[in-house]
Design an enzyme around this catalytic site. Sequence first.
Site, mmCIF file in Angstrom:
data_model
loop_
_atom_site.group_PDB
_atom_site.id
_atom_site.type_symbol
_atom_site.label_atom_id
_atom_site.label_comp_id
_atom_site.label_asym_id
_atom_site.label_seq_id
_atom_site.Cartn_x
_atom_site.Cartn_y
_atom_site.Cartn_z
ATOM 1 N N LYS A 290 -21.152 4.345 17.984
ATOM 2 C CA LYS A 290 -20.558 5.719 18.204
ATOM 3 C C LYS A 290 -19.256 5.543 18.999
ATOM 4 O O LYS A 290 -18.362 6.232 18.853
ATOM 5 C CB LYS A 290 -21.714 6.309 19.348
ATOM 6 C CG LYS A 290 -22.905 6.962 18.486
ATOM 7 C CD LYS A 290 -23.488 7.882 19.565
ATOM 8 C CE LYS A 290 -25.112 8.173 19.209
ATOM 9 N NZ LYS A 290 -25.939 8.819 20.187
ATOM 10 N N LYS B 235 -15.507 -1.520 14.026
ATOM 11 C CA LYS B 235 -13.880 -1.798 14.309
ATOM 12 C C LYS B 235 -13.249 -1.563 12.625
ATOM 13 O O LYS B 235 -12.331 -1.141 12.653
ATOM 14 C CB LYS B 235 -13.627 -3.069 14.714
ATOM 15 C CG LYS B 235 -13.884 -3.288 16.065
ATOM 16 C CD LYS B 235 -12.827 -2.491 16.957
ATOM 17 C CE LYS B 235 -13.291 -2.984 18.443
ATOM 18 N NZ LYS B 235 -12.367 -2.392 19.539
ATOM 19 N N LEU C 126 -8.610 1.141 23.626
ATOM 20 C CA LEU C 126 -9.124 -0.183 23.822
ATOM 21 C C LEU C 126 -10.668 -0.082 24.245
ATOM 22 O O LEU C 126 -11.462 -0.937 24.248
ATOM 23 C CB LEU C 126 -8.769 -0.781 25.235
ATOM 24 C CG LEU C 126 -7.492 -1.976 25.009
ATOM 25 C CD1 LEU C 126 -6.249 -1.064 24.443
ATOM 26 C CD2 LEU C 126 -7.066 -2.710 25.980
ATOM 27 N N TYR D 147 -20.378 -4.105 15.870
ATOM 28 C CA TYR D 147 -19.224 -3.974 16.470
ATOM 29 C C TYR D 147 -18.099 -4.293 15.183
ATOM 30 O O TYR D 147 -16.980 -3.494 15.269
ATOM 31 C CB TYR D 147 -19.058 -5.477 17.320
ATOM 32 C CG TYR D 147 -17.889 -5.690 18.102
ATOM 33 C CD1 TYR D 147 -17.441 -4.667 19.116
ATOM 34 C CD2 TYR D 147 -17.249 -6.807 17.505
ATOM 35 C CE1 TYR D 147 -16.091 -5.397 19.469
ATOM 36 C CE2 TYR D 147 -15.825 -7.182 18.189
ATOM 37 C CZ TYR D 147 -15.426 -6.324 19.288
ATOM 38 O OH TYR D 147 -14.100 -6.472 19.931
ATOM 39 N N VAL E 241 -15.698 7.914 25.543
ATOM 40 C CA VAL E 241 -14.958 8.485 24.604
ATOM 41 C C VAL E 241 -15.725 8.730 23.526
ATOM 42 O O VAL E 241 -15.378 9.445 22.402
ATOM 43 C CB VAL E 241 -14.011 7.291 23.932
ATOM 44 C CG1 VAL E 241 -12.765 6.997 25.077
ATOM 45 C CG2 VAL E 241 -14.823 6.010 23.691
ATOM 46 N N ASN F 167 -15.452 4.569 30.985
ATOM 47 C CA ASN F 167 -16.930 4.939 31.388
ATOM 48 C C ASN F 167 -17.595 3.897 32.203
ATOM 49 O O ASN F 167 -18.846 4.141 32.642
ATOM 50 C CB ASN F 167 -17.774 5.277 30.386
ATOM 51 C CG ASN F 167 -18.119 4.270 29.505
ATOM 52 O OD1 ASN F 167 -17.603 2.858 29.558
ATOM 53 N ND2 ASN F 167 -19.232 4.264 28.497
ATOM 54 N N ILE G 173 -11.728 14.824 24.631
ATOM 55 C CA ILE G 173 -11.154 15.072 25.773
ATOM 56 C C ILE G 173 -9.731 15.643 25.380
ATOM 57 O O ILE G 173 -9.138 15.261 24.650
ATOM 58 C CB ILE G 173 -11.212 13.862 26.806
ATOM 59 C CG1 ILE G 173 -10.514 14.319 28.151
ATOM 60 C CG2 ILE G 173 -10.232 12.697 26.110
ATOM 61 C CD1 ILE G 173 -10.535 13.089 29.274
ATOM 62 N N LYS H 18 -2.914 13.243 17.222
ATOM 63 C CA LYS H 18 -2.704 14.206 16.045
ATOM 64 C C LYS H 18 -2.298 15.496 17.025
ATOM 65 O O LYS H 18 -0.906 16.025 16.706
ATOM 66 C CB LYS H 18 -3.524 14.528 15.500
ATOM 67 C CG LYS H 18 -3.507 15.578 14.177
ATOM 68 C CD LYS H 18 -4.462 15.876 13.423
ATOM 69 C CE LYS H 18 -4.589 17.257 12.596
ATOM 70 N NZ LYS H 18 -5.838 17.762 12.158
#
Length: 311
Positions: A90, A148, A72, A144, A58, A33, A62, A104
């Site tokens: 988010k 993660k 990443l 962050y 993301v 983005n 998509i 998946k």
Amino acid sequence: MARILVTGGAGFIGSHLVEFLLQQGHEVLCLDNYFTGSKENLMHLRDNPRLEMIRHDVVNPIMLEVDQIFHLACPASPVHYQYNPVKTIKTNVLGTLHMLGLAKRVKARILLASTSEIYGDPLEHPQQEKYWGNVNCIGPRSCYDEGKRVAETLMMDYHRQNRVDIRIARIFNTYGPRMALNDGRVVSNFIVQALSGKEITIYGEGQQTRSFCYVSDLVEGLTRLMNCEKQTEPVNLGNPEEFTIMELARKVLTLTGSTAPLVYKPLPPDDPVRRKPDISRAQKKLGWQPTVPLDAGLKATIPYFAGKLKG
Ligand code: NAD
Ligand code: UDP
């Protein structure tokens, strides 16, 4: 030849990974983005017919058909991930969820770029993968590091529940060309400050430590992890040579020949005191260890920033 999706592919590490995968003959879909990444990072590859650039965030799903996913996408510098913390959460949670859903559906293997930040301000040293960490869940870094941690949880749950083929790389401080001038992380800050004769900003006393991995070593580690058989458990990827921030500042001054003065700034909240990866798992399972010492890596990075500053 595989069709490989790299999210965050226009960023610092992502652009080196995209370049490496193209060199290996793969077809690469680079999804970004452009929040902290830039098309300029991939400009030299734009005529390669095996590269496709997709502007996408993301946090939205998509539909694509791919064999492998390197996930990443996420701002990595504290300055950028704290700019819009809710968006960072988010990106980590919804972004990883969507990439896992994609993996998946199309039965692709997916690798998450996790981080040493999941160990927080570690009480064990060096950090082994089995260490659960010491993280403040309500601090300014938590968007962050907790983000993660949830991303890792999602990876493991999709693996256990849906048999998604996963890899988790816990990346330690990585540096090199194509970090943005305004990235805000320590290596780029110090080099840019030294080259432009501005004050070198040492946070705290500069006695906190980090272990710095050159980007080509990291890309090698990421691709080995992706392509090794059966490695569901997380793997630390980083350079185990540990330096204080003051040592780094002195090295940068020496290598740039700069006489820029040092200035001391307040230590940001929850700034980890020590950090150094135990890489025995990567050595054993991937036959991987870094080959570029800090001095050599800095020497390869400084000309990049010098060129950027000239414009
Ligand atoms: P970077 O900021 O240069 O790259 C991140 C890329 O992700 C950028 O191109 C950005 O535009 C893109 N991005 C951000 N949010 C997005 C979104 N919502 N949708 C699509 N794209 C988005 O950072 P980097 O250093 O290259 O880091 C890459 C990955 O590695 C990140 O996931 C980061 O957490 C992880 N990591 C990096 C380090 C390091 O030292 N560089 C250490 C640990 C983990
Ligand atoms: N740091 C510093 N000066 C700077 C930027 C960072 O002293 O201009 C320190 C920061 O406080 C931390 C270390 O350098 O202790 C590494 O910071 P960075 O933002 O690169 O990554 P972190 O490992 O904290 O995510």
